[in-house]
Design an enzyme around this catalytic site. Structure first.
Site, PDB file in Angstrom:
ATOM      1  N   GLY A  20       6.604  -6.543  -0.119  1.00  0.00           N
ATOM      2  CA  GLY A  20       5.854  -6.490   1.132  1.00  0.00           C
ATOM      3  C   GLY A  20       6.750  -6.808   2.316  1.00  0.00           C
ATOM      4  N   GLY A  21       6.139  -7.193   3.417  1.00  0.00           N
ATOM      5  CA  GLY A  21       6.869  -7.474   4.640  1.00  0.00           C
ATOM      6  C   GLY A  21       7.553  -8.830   4.624  1.00  0.00           C
ATOM      7  CD1 TRP A  70      -0.451  -1.664   3.096  1.00  0.00           C
ATOM      8  CD2 TRP A  70       0.542   0.311   3.389  1.00  0.00           C
ATOM      9  NE1 TRP A  70       0.268  -1.726   4.269  1.00  0.00           N
ATOM     10  CE2 TRP A  70       0.876  -0.523   4.478  1.00  0.00           C
ATOM     11  CE3 TRP A  70       1.053   1.614   3.363  1.00  0.00           C
ATOM     12  CZ2 TRP A  70       1.689  -0.119   5.520  1.00  0.00           C
ATOM     13  CZ3 TRP A  70       1.881   2.036   4.399  1.00  0.00           C
ATOM     14  CH2 TRP A  70       2.186   1.172   5.457  1.00  0.00           C
ATOM     15  CG  ASN A  71       5.068   1.199   0.586  1.00  0.00           C
ATOM     16  OD1 ASN A  71       4.643   0.279  -0.098  1.00  0.00           O
ATOM     17  ND2 ASN A  71       6.351   1.363   0.810  1.00  0.00           N
ATOM     18  CB  CYS A  88      11.209  -1.403   1.887  1.00  0.00           C
ATOM     19  SG  CYS A  88      11.513  -0.880   0.192  1.00  0.00           S
ATOM     20  CE  LYS A 107      -4.934  -9.238  -2.860  1.00  0.00           C
ATOM     21  NZ  LYS A 107      -4.319  -8.172  -2.020  1.00  0.00           N
ATOM     22  CD  GLU A 130      10.510  -3.059   7.258  1.00  0.00           C
ATOM     23  OE1 GLU A 130      10.864  -2.343   6.304  1.00  0.00           O
ATOM     24  OE2 GLU A 130      10.003  -4.190   7.115  1.00  0.00           O
ATOM     25  CD  GLU A 168      11.582  -3.905  -2.166  1.00  0.00           C
ATOM     26  OE1 GLU A 168      12.203  -3.921  -1.064  1.00  0.00           O
ATOM     27  OE2 GLU A 168      10.622  -3.181  -2.397  1.00  0.00           O
ATOM     28  CG  LEU A 169      10.983  -9.789   1.134  1.00  0.00           C
ATOM     29  CD1 LEU A 169      11.436 -11.083   1.797  1.00  0.00           C
ATOM     30  CD2 LEU A 169       9.496  -9.821   0.826  1.00  0.00           C
TER      31      LEU A 169
END
Length: 492
Positions: free
Chosen positions: A229-230, A152-153, A285, A176, A382, A251-252
């Site tokens: 995401g996380g 969402w960022n 991130c 998605k 984080e 990409e975390l």
């Protein structure tokens, strides 16, 4: 008025198979402003089947690489024309500053143009055969149907780094977006129709992770997952994909060190530290959430840091004066408040902020903790919010050890006027990206990604397209002999 969105599947705008919908909220006002289809496994299957059909049959499967590039260039033009409207939608959906979202959306067409230019540069090779009578060559082919899952960022920017190289490679897409910020992705889908992409090449579904995200990841006709995401969600995606040997790009998260030596330009470093963590309210991130200050400058640096960060203006993200907007989601807001309490409980000193803003809603004051030790949770986990941990160091050796003492390895910043030190630090830091005397600089031509738990693979640049291609080796026998001593020859 409430807006009603529909999903894009196979070139048609459709409701969820269940008929259910859910609301999306404006983080600044707290009000629901739109409803979206609540997709499930049936919708996941329909979208994947549409993408698979477009991949194997129809115009897209026969289109030349140059033809794909032409469509991407047209898409880029449409992205430029609609940048303002898409940016306003993202601000309404995630509460980030219009200044940031507007800049992102105005830069977004470059993703389309860059990969449009690479589309017809995808080349195989002609390795020399090691035996007579053969001609050997390699082909580069699309990996297949790609599921892109974005947070969402920065929804569309993170989408573009996946979708554009995948399309240039010849793949088809099911996107998605986060359930918190699906509106801009659905609006973006309209541009694909206008650009002339065949139905099914680009599909967008909306809904929640377990209900539609997991069925997408597990679908047997999906070849690759591109996820941002996380860490925990990324681990789950990786585990599910591994069961079916799907390719992944992950990409975390990050816990990025921002390191200031005593020979740095202090004012530039202060501004870099503030922008590194408080831009986007820390919801990025690559946030420089761990600030390492050399002993000799620690106190005066912190004094100036508190002064600059304390003057930041919180408010309406659409206002040009606002420097920090609200936290994008209520669950994230609650998580940040919890981490502030954890930091205080562990004995860190709150030099600035440390509480919810008087503005109310989902605003949190920019917060700086000093006296932080590496074993504290705010120094190792984080937070994804406007919380900065300040740590002290003596010399290069000590700070490298502390900076690398983390499971993450996404980004790092170094502030120094010593060119030798700059090269040594960039080599020693375990991070996929290192910035010297700057922070958060990104560009389409530079690979983006991390080490360790910060992810797998790279996005952007020429490397960004490699993850969407397979290499096929071809052996052509032109003299009639098999050339294989293990093949029996038929007599008579």
């Amino acid at each position: 008025m409430m807006r009603e969105y529909r999903m894009l599947v196979g070139g048609a705008w459709v409701e969820a198979a269940s008929g259910q919908r859910f609301e999306t909220f404006n983080p600044y006002t707290g009000e629901a402003w739109a409803t979206l289809p609540r997709g499930n496994a049936d919708d996941a299957d329909a979208a994947v089947q549409a993408a698979y059909g477009a991949l194997k049959r129809g115009p897209w499967s026969k289109l030349t690489a140059a033809g794909r590039g032409a469509l991407l260039r047209k898409l880029g033009d449409l992205m430029a024309e609609n940048a303002e409207a898409l940016a306003r939608t993202e601000v309404r959906d995630n509460g980030k500053l219009y200044g940031e979202m507007g800049a992102q959306l105005r830069a977004l067409p470059q993703f389309a143009y860059y990969y449009a230019g690479l589309a017809d540069k995808i080349e195989g090779a002609v390795p020399p055969p090691d035996r007579d009578g053969f001609f050997t060559y390699t082909r580069r082919e699309p990996v297949g149907v790609v599921v892109c899952i974005v947070p969402w960022n920065s929804p569309l920017a993170l989408m573009a780094s996946k979708v554009m190289p995948a399309l240039a490679a010849g793949c088809t897409i099911v996107l998605k977006p986060s359930e918190f910020t699906s509106a801009s992705a659905l609006e973006f889908g309209e541009l694909f129709e206008q650009a002339g992409f065949p139905p099914g090449v680009f599909n967008v579904v909306s809904g929640f992770g377990k209900e539609i995200g997991q069925p997408l990841v597990e679908h047997p006709r999906v070849a690759k997952i591109a996820f941002t995401g996380g860490e925990e969600s990324g681990r789950r995606v990786n585990e599910l994909a591994a069961r079916h040997f799907k390719r992944v790009t992950l990409e975390l998260g990050g816990k990025s060190p921002n390191i200031v030596f005593d020979d740095a330009d202090i004012e530039s470093a202060v501004n870099g530290a503030v922008a590194g963590i408080f831009a986007a309210a820390g919801q990025t991130c690559i946030a420089g959430s761990r600030l390492f200050l050399q002993d000799s400058i620690h106190d005066r640096f912190v004094e100036r840091l508190v002064e600059v960060a304390g003057a930041a203006i919180l408010g309406d993200p659409n206002s040009e004066e606002t420097q920090i907007g609200p936290i994008a989601t209520k669950p994230q807001y609650d998580k940040i408040i919890e981490y502030i309490a954890i930091a205080k409980g562990e004995g860190a000193f709150c030099a600035l902020g440390g509480k919810a803003s008087e503005l109310g809603g989902q605003f949190i004051e920019p917060t700086i903790f000093t006296g932080v030790s590496p074993d504290m949770r705010i120094a190792s986990e984080e937070v994804f919010g406007p919380i900065l941990s300040v740590l002290r160091f003596r010399d290069e050796e000590e700070v490298v050890a502390m900076a690398n003492d983390t499971t993450f390895g996404l980004a790092a910043g170094v502030w120094t006027q010593n060119i030798g030190r700059a090269f040594r630090m960039s080599a020693s830091l375990e991070a996929g990206m290192v910035w010297i005397n700057t922070y958060r600089a990104v560009g389409i031509g530079m690979p983006f990604g991390g080490m360790k738990h910060s992810g797998i693979g790279r996005e952007n640049g020429i490397e960004g397209i490699e993850g969407y291609l397979e290499t096929k080796s071809v052996w052509l026998n032109y003299d009639g002999e098999t050339g294989n001593p293990f093949v029996m020859k038929i007599k008579g």
